[in-house]
Design a protein around this motif. Structure first.
Motif, short mmCIF file in Angstrom:
data_model
loop_
_atom_site.label_atom_id
_atom_site.label_comp_id
_atom_site.label_asym_id
_atom_site.label_seq_id
_atom_site.Cartn_x
_atom_site.Cartn_y
_atom_site.Cartn_z
N ALA A 2 0.74 -1.10 0.04
CA ALA A 2 -0.08 0.08 0.18
C ALA A 2 0.73 1.33 -0.07
O ALA A 2 1.95 1.44 0.76
N GLN A 3 0.41 2.37 -0.61
CA GLN A 3 1.22 3.51 -0.67
C GLN A 3 0.41 4.46 0.02
O GLN A 3 -0.72 4.50 0.45
N ALA A 4 1.38 5.32 0.66
CA ALA A 4 0.90 6.61 1.51
C ALA A 4 0.26 7.56 0.65
O ALA A 4 0.83 7.72 -0.55
N SER A 5 -0.82 8.22 0.87
CA SER A 5 -1.22 9.48 0.13
C SER A 5 -0.52 10.39 -0.05
O SER A 5 0.25 10.80 0.72
N LYS A 6 -0.37 11.33 -1.12
CA LYS A 6 0.23 12.50 -1.36
C LYS A 6 0.13 13.45 -0.08
O LYS A 6 1.33 13.90 0.31
N ASN A 7 -1.01 13.79 0.67
CA ASN A 7 -1.25 14.58 1.44
C ASN A 7 -0.68 13.95 2.62
O ASN A 7 -0.34 14.77 3.38
#
Length: 56
Positions: A2-7
């Motif tokens: 899972a990737q962390a969101s840009k924000n």
């Protein structure tokens, strides 16, 4: 994976606003006549403006 969101990756820096009198400006939320109103108030001289940048 899972990737962390840009924000969530951006560094959040809080900016402190100062009044001309030397007091710190704090944001307050008021609820009057059925509406939410955000105001900025100096803790030292009790000056009230719409937003912190108006104190310059």
């Amino acid at each position: 994976m899972a990737q962390a969101s840009k924000n969530s990756r951006t560094a959040s820096a809080t900016q402190k606003f100062m009044c001309n009198c030397g007091g710190e400006v704090k944001m307050k939320t008021l609820f009057e006549s059925g509406k939410v109103k955000n105001i900025a108030e100096c803790g030292k001289c009790k000056r009230v403006e719409r937003r912190p940048s108006d104190f310059r």
